[in-house]
Design a protein around this motif. Structure first.
Motif, mmCIF file in Angstrom:
data_model
loop_
_atom_site.group_PDB
_atom_site.id
_atom_site.type_symbol
_atom_site.label_atom_id
_atom_site.label_comp_id
_atom_site.label_asym_id
_atom_site.label_seq_id
_atom_site.Cartn_x
_atom_site.Cartn_y
_atom_site.Cartn_z
ATOM 1 N N LEU A 31 0.827 -1.207 0.000
ATOM 2 C CA LEU A 31 0.000 0.000 0.000
ATOM 3 C C LEU A 31 0.862 1.258 0.000
ATOM 4 C CD1 LEU A 31 -2.674 -1.302 2.476
ATOM 5 C CD2 LEU A 31 -3.075 -0.698 0.076
ATOM 6 N N LEU A 32 1.941 1.237 0.764
ATOM 7 C CA LEU A 32 2.882 2.364 0.717
ATOM 8 C C LEU A 32 3.408 2.575 -0.694
ATOM 9 C CD1 LEU A 32 5.155 2.008 3.901
ATOM 10 C CD2 LEU A 32 3.554 3.869 3.402
ATOM 11 N N ALA A 33 3.705 1.468 -1.377
ATOM 12 C CA ALA A 33 4.310 1.542 -2.705
ATOM 13 C C ALA A 33 3.380 2.149 -3.742
ATOM 14 C CB ALA A 33 4.754 0.147 -3.157
ATOM 15 N N VAL A 34 2.060 2.065 -3.529
ATOM 16 C CA VAL A 34 1.124 2.650 -4.490
ATOM 17 C C VAL A 34 0.621 4.013 -4.018
ATOM 18 C CG1 VAL A 34 0.433 0.437 -5.444
ATOM 19 C CG2 VAL A 34 -0.880 1.409 -3.529
ATOM 20 N N GLY A 35 1.259 4.571 -2.988
ATOM 21 C CA GLY A 35 0.970 5.936 -2.581
ATOM 22 C C GLY A 35 -0.116 6.099 -1.535
ATOM 23 N N LYS A 36 -0.542 5.003 -0.911
ATOM 24 C CA LYS A 36 -1.571 5.120 0.128
ATOM 25 C C LYS A 36 -0.917 5.332 1.498
ATOM 26 C CE LYS A 36 -5.139 5.022 -1.099
ATOM 27 N NZ LYS A 36 -5.896 6.081 -1.814
ATOM 28 N N LEU A 37 -1.734 5.661 2.489
ATOM 29 C CA LEU A 37 -1.281 5.831 3.866
ATOM 30 C C LEU A 37 -1.879 4.698 4.691
ATOM 31 C CD1 LEU A 37 0.129 7.457 6.099
ATOM 32 C CD2 LEU A 37 -1.956 8.821 6.315
ATOM 33 N N PRO A 38 -1.169 3.566 4.801
ATOM 34 C CA PRO A 38 -1.713 2.449 5.572
ATOM 35 C C PRO A 38 -1.459 2.609 7.064
ATOM 36 C CG PRO A 38 0.387 1.819 4.604
ATOM 37 C CD PRO A 38 0.105 3.234 4.147
ATOM 38 N N VAL A 39 -2.341 2.030 7.867
ATOM 39 C CA VAL A 39 -2.134 1.923 9.305
ATOM 40 C C VAL A 39 -2.343 0.467 9.697
ATOM 41 C CG1 VAL A 39 -2.783 4.299 9.855
ATOM 42 C CG2 VAL A 39 -4.547 2.516 9.826
ATOM 43 N N LYS A 40 -1.653 0.035 10.744
ATOM 44 C CA LYS A 40 -1.759 -1.348 11.205
ATOM 45 C C LYS A 40 -2.796 -1.460 12.316
ATOM 46 C CE LYS A 40 2.972 -2.731 10.018
ATOM 47 N NZ LYS A 40 4.276 -3.218 10.542
ATOM 48 N N VAL A 41 -3.732 -2.390 12.130
ATOM 49 C CA VAL A 41 -4.732 -2.700 13.144
ATOM 50 C C VAL A 41 -4.350 -4.064 13.716
ATOM 51 C CG1 VAL A 41 -7.194 -2.988 13.632
ATOM 52 C CG2 VAL A 41 -6.447 -1.420 11.812
#
Length: 308
Positions: free
Chosen positions: A168-178
């Motif tokens: 997700l980081l690689a495609v420009g999103k801002l992921p968070v871990k749940v």
């Protein structure tokens, strides 16, 4: 994983086409699958419209997207499979049973469910498939909202959990871990807690639906994108926050059932914008204006500094 990835998105509806767009725009090979050919055709048109709205050339992105109505063919070479079908547990369980059978053994399996615990979705899978299953909850519209919640179950491999986050980081999103598989994850638990109180205020005759929207959009809603609630609590002072909560919390709605107001609207055939009336009344033009206004705002918020 190698780049570009082979990504399969299951479900060509509201969320699926936007998720496909994100991965295709980043240069990955995307297969969008849905048993409804009309939905696939419409999805391609929606992606082209999205890109035009964003002032991005559509040809290079659409060249990375293939459509396929047969699920078995759609997932047979996938590195990542993202399910984005309606919120029906049995349907999602059936889909992942089939995907686990047909997709490569290394493929990451992800559900875009917004509320259903991932553990329930994968409960009939074997140990290998459960280790590769995680939640990947995107927000609508997925091509414009940065956040994606990545949810780990007790069975999810830590390597898979990290790999999903990194993709997700690689495609420009801002992921968070749940880190715990709770219903609704983080964002929807917060959002629906607000909605529960809003419905309760309307039911009690405190205000109408339009007033709820006016209050939120013209007060704390204006600062939420730059001042989160935890930041705001520290800004105000935790001692004051505790005093407010001591007075307010006993009076807040804590119902465990959906609002009767929702049931009343639904029984009258009032489903929202799609039926022309819900909590408020909508013409097709008004509904489209809301969508366009939201998209324009989100595009401007995502634009690089100085580009607009």
């Amino acid at each position: 994983m190698q780049h570009p990835l082979s990504v399969t998105v299951i479900g060509a509806g509201l969320m699926g086409h936007g998720i496909a767009q994100v991965f295709a725009r980043a240069g990955n090979r995307v297969t969008l699958t849905d048993p409804n050919q009309a939905a696939l055709d419409a999805a391609v048109k929606h992606i082209a419209r999205n890109l035009a709205e964003m002032k991005i050339a559509s040809e290079p992105v659409l060249a990375n997207i293939a459509t396929e109505s047969e699920l078995s063919r759609a997932v047979m070479t996938a590195d990542l499979v993202i399910e984005a079908v309606p919120e029906k547990l049995a349907l999602k369980q059936r889909i992942f049973t089939d995907v686990a059978k047909w997709a490569p053994g290394h493929a990451i399996l992800a559900s875009n469910t917004s509320v259903i615990p991932i553990t329930l979705i994968g409960e009939s899978l074997d140990a290998n498939a459960r280790a590769r299953l995680l939640g990947m909850h995107w927000w609508n519209p997925p091509h414009l909202i940065p956040l994606v919640e990545v949810i780990r179950t007790a069975h999810t491999s830590l390597d898979v959990f990290q790999a999903g986050f990194d993709l997700l980081l690689a495609v420009g999103k801002l992921p968070v871990k749940v880190h715990q598989d709770v219903a609704g994850f983080i964002g929807n638990r917060l959002q629906h807690a607000l909605w529960r109180e809003a419905f309760a205020l309307i039911e009690a005759g405190v205000c109408d639906a339009e007033t709820i929207d006016i209050v939120i959009k013209n007060s704390f809603g204006m600062r939420l994108s730059v001042l989160g609630p935890m930041e705001n609590a520290d800004l105000v002072g935790l001692d004051l926050i505790r005093e407010v909560h001591a007075i307010l919390f006993p009076d807040l709605n804590c119902s465990k059932a959906p609002s009767p107001l929702l049931s009343q609207c639904i029984e009258q055939g009032n489903f929202g914008m799609k039926s022309g009336k819900g909590l408020r009344t909508w013409t097709p033009q008004q509904a489209e204006e809301v969508r366009h206004r939201l998209a324009t705002l989100l595009i401007s918020m995502n634009a690089p500094a100085g580009s607009l």
